[in-house]
Motif scaffolding. Structure first.
Motif, PDB file in Angstrom:
ATOM      1  N   PRO A   1       0.246   7.755  21.388  1.00  0.00           N
ATOM      2  CA  PRO A   1       0.115   9.183  20.479  1.00  0.00           C
ATOM      3  C   PRO A   1       0.253   8.527  18.785  1.00  0.00           C
ATOM      4  N   GLU A   2       1.607   8.254  18.829  1.00  0.00           N
ATOM      5  CA  GLU A   2       1.431   7.743  17.979  1.00  0.00           C
ATOM      6  C   GLU A   2      -0.188   6.690  16.401  1.00  0.00           C
ATOM      7  N   THR A   3       0.295   6.089  16.980  1.00  0.00           N
ATOM      8  CA  THR A   3      -0.826   4.923  16.619  1.00  0.00           C
ATOM      9  C   THR A   3      -2.118   5.534  16.551  1.00  0.00           C
ATOM     10  N   GLU A   4      -2.622   6.731  17.064  1.00  0.00           N
ATOM     11  CA  GLU A   4      -3.879   7.583  16.978  1.00  0.00           C
ATOM     12  C   GLU A   4      -3.588   8.979  15.439  1.00  0.00           C
ATOM     13  N   ARG A   5      -3.073   9.212  15.543  1.00  0.00           N
ATOM     14  CA  ARG A   5      -2.443   9.920  14.587  1.00  0.00           C
ATOM     15  C   ARG A   5      -2.426   9.349  13.287  1.00  0.00           C
ATOM     16  N   ALA A   6      -1.984   8.318  13.297  1.00  0.00           N
ATOM     17  CA  ALA A   6      -1.829   7.567  11.779  1.00  0.00           C
ATOM     18  C   ALA A   6      -3.408   7.472  11.701  1.00  0.00           C
ATOM     19  N   VAL A   7      -3.590   6.922  12.231  1.00  0.00           N
ATOM     20  CA  VAL A   7      -5.419   6.298  12.084  1.00  0.00           C
ATOM     21  C   VAL A   7      -5.747   7.527  11.580  1.00  0.00           C
ATOM     22  N   ASP A   8      -5.921   8.551  12.127  1.00  0.00           N
ATOM     23  CA  ASP A   8      -6.476   9.538  11.466  1.00  0.00           C
ATOM     24  C   ASP A   8      -5.501  10.491  10.476  1.00  0.00           C
ATOM     25  N   GLU A   9      -4.528  10.392  10.345  1.00  0.00           N
ATOM     26  CA  GLU A   9      -4.039  11.157   8.932  1.00  0.00           C
ATOM     27  C   GLU A   9      -3.798  10.276   8.017  1.00  0.00           C
ATOM     28  N   THR A  10      -3.868   9.218   7.945  1.00  0.00           N
ATOM     29  CA  THR A  10      -3.302   8.376   6.843  1.00  0.00           C
ATOM     30  C   THR A  10      -3.882   8.116   5.748  1.00  0.00           C
ATOM     31  N   LEU A  11      -3.587   8.124   4.619  1.00  0.00           N
ATOM     32  CA  LEU A  11      -4.596   7.387   3.220  1.00  0.00           C
ATOM     33  C   LEU A  11      -3.755   6.884   2.303  1.00  0.00           C
ATOM     34  N   ALA A  12      -4.196   5.657   2.396  1.00  0.00           N
ATOM     35  CA  ALA A  12      -3.570   4.683   0.859  1.00  0.00           C
ATOM     36  C   ALA A  12      -3.823   5.283  -0.439  1.00  0.00           C
ATOM     37  N   LEU A  13      -2.638   5.736  -0.964  1.00  0.00           N
ATOM     38  CA  LEU A  13      -3.524   5.897  -2.272  1.00  0.00           C
ATOM     39  C   LEU A  13      -2.853   4.905  -3.408  1.00  0.00           C
TER      40      LEU A  13
ATOM     41  N   GLN B   1       0.600  -0.888  -0.100  1.00  0.00           N
ATOM     42  CA  GLN B   1       0.163  -0.222  -0.420  1.00  0.00           C
ATOM     43  C   GLN B   1       0.824   1.345  -0.255  1.00  0.00           C
ATOM     44  N   TYR B   2       0.595   2.199  -0.943  1.00  0.00           N
ATOM     45  CA  TYR B   2       1.105   3.985  -0.577  1.00  0.00           C
ATOM     46  C   TYR B   2       1.014   4.318   0.027  1.00  0.00           C
ATOM     47  N   VAL B   3       0.657   4.483   1.187  1.00  0.00           N
ATOM     48  CA  VAL B   3       0.437   5.072   2.573  1.00  0.00           C
ATOM     49  C   VAL B   3       1.159   6.927   2.523  1.00  0.00           C
ATOM     50  N   VAL B   4      -0.221   7.782   2.729  1.00  0.00           N
ATOM     51  CA  VAL B   4       0.221   8.973   2.824  1.00  0.00           C
ATOM     52  C   VAL B   4      -0.158   9.349   3.658  1.00  0.00           C
ATOM     53  N   ARG B   5       0.861  10.780   4.463  1.00  0.00           N
ATOM     54  CA  ARG B   5      -0.147  11.942   5.798  1.00  0.00           C
ATOM     55  C   ARG B   5      -1.737  12.464   4.768  1.00  0.00           C
ATOM     56  N   VAL B   6      -2.019  13.266   4.955  1.00  0.00           N
ATOM     57  CA  VAL B   6      -2.868  14.389   4.473  1.00  0.00           C
ATOM     58  C   VAL B   6      -2.930  15.169   5.694  1.00  0.00           C
TER      59      VAL B   6
END
Length: 220
Positions: free
Chosen positions: A179-191, A131-136
């Motif tokens: 905290p890093e898990t929570e941020r990753a759940v909220d910000e990541t998006l797979a393109l 998966q190509y996962v970015v942070r928004v």
């Protein structure tokens, strides 16, 4: 693997909460207690320092999960395991033909070099880009979800790779700070980076993301 290693009732097993619900479920099936540790914000795999912070006298094992095709820091995790006398097990990802991996890497490199306004993945040695996962950028889940809806309206398939971390699920609910898990759940998006995409498709993805990313940077 856990049962074969003698892990069972009364034992604790350190696992990631960022996805991989089946891993925590396997720990419970073995009769042990899953203990969630935070992830590294670049790799989305277990953070070795976070793992050491939750190891106790009851810890029998750590299950390392490679995420999105990006290998975890297995060397550091095994060193930590040796220091504490804890077994380190790995859960790999599905095997992918070499030609398909090469095509994914080619598309990932195209996106890496052109995307603006989103944080591109940390490549790392051996990344296969399952998966190509970015942070928004922006204000967490609401902005990520708005970004995803805007991309879908432009006929670009995308999805949040993890909607709810395991430690927030009813069957595993624990009051732990990740905290890093929570941020990753909220910000990541797979393109998309699959082999069927043409160069025009890739250019369309870049143009759409860059337009939206630019607007979100101004808004934030």
């Amino acid at each position: 693997m856990l049962r074969a290693a003698g892990v069972g009732r009364g034992d604790e097993v350190v696992v990631p909460a960022f996805g991989n619900v089946e891993v925590a479920g396997a720990v419970v099936l073995a009769g042990a207690q899953p203990v969630f540790a935070d992830v590294d914000p670049l790799t989305y795999c277990l953070d070795p320092d976070a793992v050491e912070a939750v190891v106790t006298a009851r810890t029998a094992a750590v299950v390392v999960v490679h995420r999105f095709g990006r290998p975890a820091e297995v060397g550091r995790l095994r060193e930590a395991g040796r220091r504490h006398g804890v077994l380190v097990l790995e859960q790999g990802e599905s095997e992918t033909p070499h030609d398909e991996i090469a095509q994914r890497r080619e598309r990932a490199a195209f996106l890496d070099g052109r995307l603006r306004g989103v944080r591109t993945p940390d490549g790392g040695v051996g990344h296969t880009y399952q998966q190509y996962v970015v942070r928004v950028p922006g204000n967490g889940r609401s902005d990520r979800d708005a970004f995803a809806r805007a991309l879908r309206s432009r006929a670009i398939e995308c999805r949040a790779p993890v909607r709810t971390p395991s430690h927030r699920l009813p069957e595993f609910r624990q009051c732990v700070a990740l905290p890093e898990t929570e941020r990753a759940v909220d910000e990541t998006l797979a393109l998309p980076v699959d082999a069927s995409l043409t160069k025009r498709d890739m250019q369309h993805i870049v143009a759409a993301c860059n337009a939206l990313g630019g607007l979100m940077r101004v808004a934030s």
